[in-house]
Design an enzyme around this catalytic site. Structure first.
Site, PDB file in Angstrom:
ATOM      1  N   ASP A  16      -1.777 -76.084  38.415  1.00 34.40           N
ATOM      2  CA  ASP A  16      -2.943 -75.767  39.232  1.00 34.40           C
ATOM      3  C   ASP A  16      -3.258 -74.289  39.368  1.00 34.40           C
ATOM      4  O   ASP A  16      -4.369 -73.942  39.795  1.00 34.40           O
ATOM      5  CB  ASP A  16      -2.787 -76.396  40.619  1.00 34.40           C
ATOM      6  CG  ASP A  16      -3.096 -77.892  40.606  1.00 34.40           C
ATOM      7  OD1 ASP A  16      -3.848 -78.319  39.718  1.00 34.40           O
ATOM      8  OD2 ASP A  16      -2.583 -78.617  41.471  1.00 34.40           O
ATOM      9  N   TYR A  27      -6.606 -82.581  45.641  1.00 32.70           N
ATOM     10  CA  TYR A  27      -5.489 -82.297  46.540  1.00 32.70           C
ATOM     11  C   TYR A  27      -5.704 -81.014  47.336  1.00 32.70           C
ATOM     12  O   TYR A  27      -6.225 -80.022  46.819  1.00 32.70           O
ATOM     13  CB  TYR A  27      -4.177 -82.168  45.756  1.00 32.70           C
ATOM     14  CG  TYR A  27      -3.406 -83.466  45.650  1.00 32.70           C
ATOM     15  CD1 TYR A  27      -2.945 -84.120  46.794  1.00 32.70           C
ATOM     16  CD2 TYR A  27      -3.121 -84.039  44.420  1.00 32.70           C
ATOM     17  CE1 TYR A  27      -2.238 -85.310  46.700  1.00 32.70           C
ATOM     18  CE2 TYR A  27      -2.410 -85.226  44.309  1.00 32.70           C
ATOM     19  CZ  TYR A  27      -1.975 -85.860  45.461  1.00 32.70           C
ATOM     20  OH  TYR A  27      -1.275 -87.034  45.370  1.00 32.70           O
TER      21      TYR A  27
END
Length: 843
Positions: free
Chosen positions: A387, A468
């Site tokens: 990420d 998320y």
């Protein structure tokens, strides 16, 4: 510069989302800022850091000067002013100083280290695209400023990675055209089609994809259709179960072609074969995975009396007890002090963490965040995300006052420079003190009780990467302990549940191999979250040794046991073993081992070696490392995920981190290869660095719908003083009360005698009713509330009317969060023009 390159066969075989590349390339020009009103107080108006923050991000003036310098001065970058082609600057940020220079500056009052910048460019050559790292400095730009390849931070020796995409819009248009050309198939099987023309169409399909194979410029990808999830942002739990394989032999769009289609466990050679199969009376259509109220994160309709009553809240009527220098992002609290710094990829880091002016940790911060999936269908079977590639820092969006953080918290902004502009995420970091529901210390004896409040300092940020939301806390305790805590929430990344429409599908031994059914046509996908952090510890200096202290069973004979115990006594003892070479370690079963970072040359008052212990913290059990061995998709890009923590000899000037955000694009030949850092060097009395992982093995269940809950996903690691001090230092700074009735009891016993115990009890009750707060038996240590306090409504319920708004032309106007990563990088939606004539992709 390109003439000297030899980018022969840069292999990219990890799971990459081709529209992740789109995100990277587009973000240099088309990302909009998220803004929010700035909240400030006068709590630390006169407080100043001891030195200018040498780790601070470039400000707007610095970054703009660099951008102008690179665009207008003759140099080797060959930059283009055409945002649709040629070489582009996509990132400018500070290149942090070497540890040796920063420590000299902070400890020895040497000159402040020169400011340098890291500049990343996108360089397009024919059908190939490269992302190149440069170092530019010293700053500000002058005749002495140089543009150099940035290689000394990368143990690969390279300053570039190859991007699988050279023409982003061609790739995106092609993906959308696949959906349009197969609109009859999607309408028949899914009841919907793609719609690039209507951005807000809640019934349209979007397309997600992941490469299953990349090698020597060839990319093979699988696409899946998803519901748009327009109202609730729930598309990651709206997979539709229809997949198509893409063959991309080169970056030239003329060579791209579609391949097999996959539906209900059957591979079809092409779309024609699937169309023919659909016509068959035996063709089985699957249940539809439709959006609805079940994906809504809020329930506004249900109400019970208790829900309508405001809950207890934390208040701070007398102002903060910490001190904050906003200009230098420097904080001091109860003996602790440290600097804050942010980066576009790795979000918030803390530097020069000291206790009573003695450095404990030089650097503490995020390195990488991995999510790795498994499944029974083409997309989930190899899905993974790193990420930081999407920007854990640039996606630190505005925190919601009073909910993300207490109403009395203070906020700091996060700014970053991209595509020639400075963007600011308002209120991206909050700082606050909090008092726990449980005491820090307590003890009760016959006639006394003592209890101390557990108050700690929290520095918090939230990075929203697609589906998320990662909440990261740096927590400081009164005893000198430091905790790093991770919580995750948001939408899971679901898998399609293949359930025939006309009959239920019987369960077998494979039904729950990868997850559980949680809705009509939705299955969970098991995955590992492994989030890597760096801790450059300097315990009493930089000469440290890691000692593994094991608690082991023991059989031993003691002379004093005889004759009652004729043989050995079964007991336990400790065994101390220095860890002498670089290695990975796992948290032991039954917590039998302690990992102590010791200072062999320094002892406390009692002659014991001073140390800090590394241990799992207040999360749900031990943090996890990656389950998958030799991940096919990750290659060599994230080998730090194989163990819970690693201890290495520190080379901060040439090995400043365990990862690089561009490792995502070069998994077999990453810019930073962590395994190469673990090369067997001695770590006995050396400058040590610890890389530790937070996270969990996440097997979602029906309780993860609509969102995963933070209290079930928390993990943490703590650094706890271990013989470091001569005693518990919290005693001098904590607050609490001692209630001692010994003297009173003795006087009453003496006067009345044992036979009058009942009368004593009654008289004490009466006396207590008349007693004032000056009761001699009650002694408070530290400040306390002695009367009513006034608390503002803003502290109890902050005004959110301007949240995610910016004042423009005299009016408050909403601005959009450029949420990316798992969704921005995965889902190809529609595109629309902006007012300035540019093109922005919406996902």
């Amino acid at each position: 510069m390109m003439g000297s390159w030899k980018p022969t066969g840069i292999v990219v075989s990890a799971l990459i989302i081709f529209s992740s590349i789109a995100y990277l390339l587009l973000s240099s020009t088309f990302i909009n800022p998220i803004r929010h009103q700035h909240t400030s107080t006068t709590s630390s108006r006169h407080f100043r850091a001891p030195a200018i923050n040498p780790f601070a991000e470039l400000n707007d003036d610095e970054a703009s000067e660099i951008y102008t310098f690179l665009q207008e001065s003759p140099n080797s970058l060959n930059l283009s002013k055409d945002t649709r082609g040629g070489n582009q600057i996509y990132l400018i940020e500070v290149l942090r100083p070497n540890k040796t220079d920063a420590v000299d500056y902070l400890d020895n009052h040497k000159a402040r280290p020169d400011r340098w910048a890291r500049v990343s460019t996108l360089e397009v050559h024919s059908d190939d695209a490269f992302i190149v790292d440069h170092m530019v400095g010293p700053l500000p730009p002058s005749n002495d400023t140089q543009i150099l390849p940035l290689t000394y931070l990368h143990n690969s020796g390279r300053d570039y990675v190859q991007s699988p995409v050279s023409d982003v819009f061609a790739m995106l248009d092609w993906a959308l055209s696949i959906g349009e050309n197969a609109s009859d198939i999607t309408q028949e099987l899914l009841g919907a089609t793609t719609n690039r023309d209507d951005l807000d169409d809640p019934d349209a399909l979007v397309i997600g994809c992941r490469p299953s194979f990349l090698h020597s410029g060839r990319t093979v990808q699988w696409l899946e259709f998803f519901g748009s999830g327009m109202d609730s942002d729930s598309r990651s739990i709206l997979p539709q179960g229809l997949y198509v394989k893409l063959d991309i032999p080169s970056a030239n769009p003329a060579t791209w072609k579609t391949g097999q289609w996959f539906y209900n466990g059957i591979l079809y050679d092409n779309d024609t074969a699937l169309r023919e199969a659909i016509k068959s009376p035996d063709f089985v259509k699957l249940e539809l995975n439709l959006d609805g109220s079940w994906t809504d994160t809020e329930d506004f309709g249900t109400s019970i009396p208790e829900r309508d009553m405001p809950p207890p809240l934390s208040i701070q009527p007398y102002g903060p007890r910490y001190h904050l220098d906003r200009d230098q992002s420097y904080i001091s609290w109860m003996g602790f002090s440290f600097y804050l710094a942010t980066a576009q990829a790795t979000a918030l880091s803390l530097f020069d963490i000291r206790y009573n002016n003695t450095r404990l940790i030089y650097e503490l911060g995020l390195q990488e965040a991995l999510a790795h999936y498994a499944g029974v269908e083409p997309l989930q079977s190899g899905l993974e995300f790193l990420d930081t590639f999407f920007g854990m820092g640039s996606m630190m969006f505005s925190l919601v006052p009073g909910v993300d953080c207490p109403g009395h918290a203070e906020y700091l902004d996060m700014s970053y420079f991209k595509g020639g502009k400075m963007y600011t995420n308002r209120n991206a970091i909050c700082v606050f003190e909090y008092t726990s529901d449980a005491p820090l210390q307590r003890h009760t004896s016959t006639f006394s009780a003592t209890v101390s409040r557990n108050t700690y300092l929290v520095v918090r940020s939230v990075s929203t990467v697609g589906n998320y939301d990662y909440t990261i806390d740096y927590i400081f305790y009164l005893d000198g302990s430091i905790e790093v805590k991770l919580r995750a929430s948001g939408y899971i990344f679901g898998a399609f549940h293949a359930e025939p429409r006309d009959r239920p599908d019987p369960h077998d031994e494979h039904t729950n191999e990868y997850g559980y059914r949680i809705h009509d046509a939705l299955h969970t996908s098991m995955h590992d979250h492994v989030v890597n952090f760096k801790a450059d510890l300097d315990i009493c200096g930089t000469s440290n040794t890691l000692v593994r202290t094991s608690i082991e069973p023991l059989q031993r004979t003691y002379d004093w046991d005889k004759p009652e115990v004729s043989g050995v006594r079964n007991t336990m003892h400790m065994v101390h073993k220095p860890v002498t070479e670089e290695t990975g370690l796992n948290w032991p079963s039954n917590s039998r081992d302690m990992y102590l970072v010791t200072a062999p040359g320094s002892t406390n008052k009692w002659g014991e070696t001073r140390a800090y212990r590394i241990q799992p913290g207040t999360g749900m059990g031990n943090p996890a490392h990656l389950t998958i061995l030799n991940s096919t998709t990750l290659g060599r890009s994230a080998l730090w995920s194989a163990s819970d923590l690693w201890v290495l000899k520190n080379h901060p000037d040439t090995e400043p981190g365990s990862a690089h955000h561009l490792n995502y694009l070069a998994p077999l030949e990453p810019l930073v290869d962590f395994e190469a850092m673990v090369d067997g060097e001695s770590i006995d009395e050396e400058d040590l660095v610890v890389y530790f992982n937070l996270g969990s093995h996440h097997v979602p269940s029906s309780q993860d719908i609509p969102n995963t809950l933070m209290h079930t996903s928390a993990s943490s690691v703590m650094f706890v003083p271990f013989n470091y001090f001569d005693h518990d230092v919290s005693r001098a700074v904590r607050q609490g009360v001692r209630i001692d009735r010994r003297r009173e009891a003795q006087a009453q016993m003496s006067k009345k005698g044992e036979s009058d115990k009942e009368e004593v009890r009654k008289s004490r009750v009466v006396r207590a009713e008349k007693e004032t707060k000056d009761d001699e038996g009650v002694r408070y240590f530290g400040g306390r509330y002695e009367g009513p306090v006034s608390v503002s409504e803003e502290m109890l319920s902050p005004d959110l009317s301007h949240y995610m708004k910016e004042r423009l032309d005299g009016q408050w106007k909403a601005v959009r969060n450029s949420v990316g990563g798992g969704l921005l990088g995965l889902f190809v939606g529609k595109e629309k023009g902006e007012d300035d004539g540019g093109r922005r992709m919406d996902w």
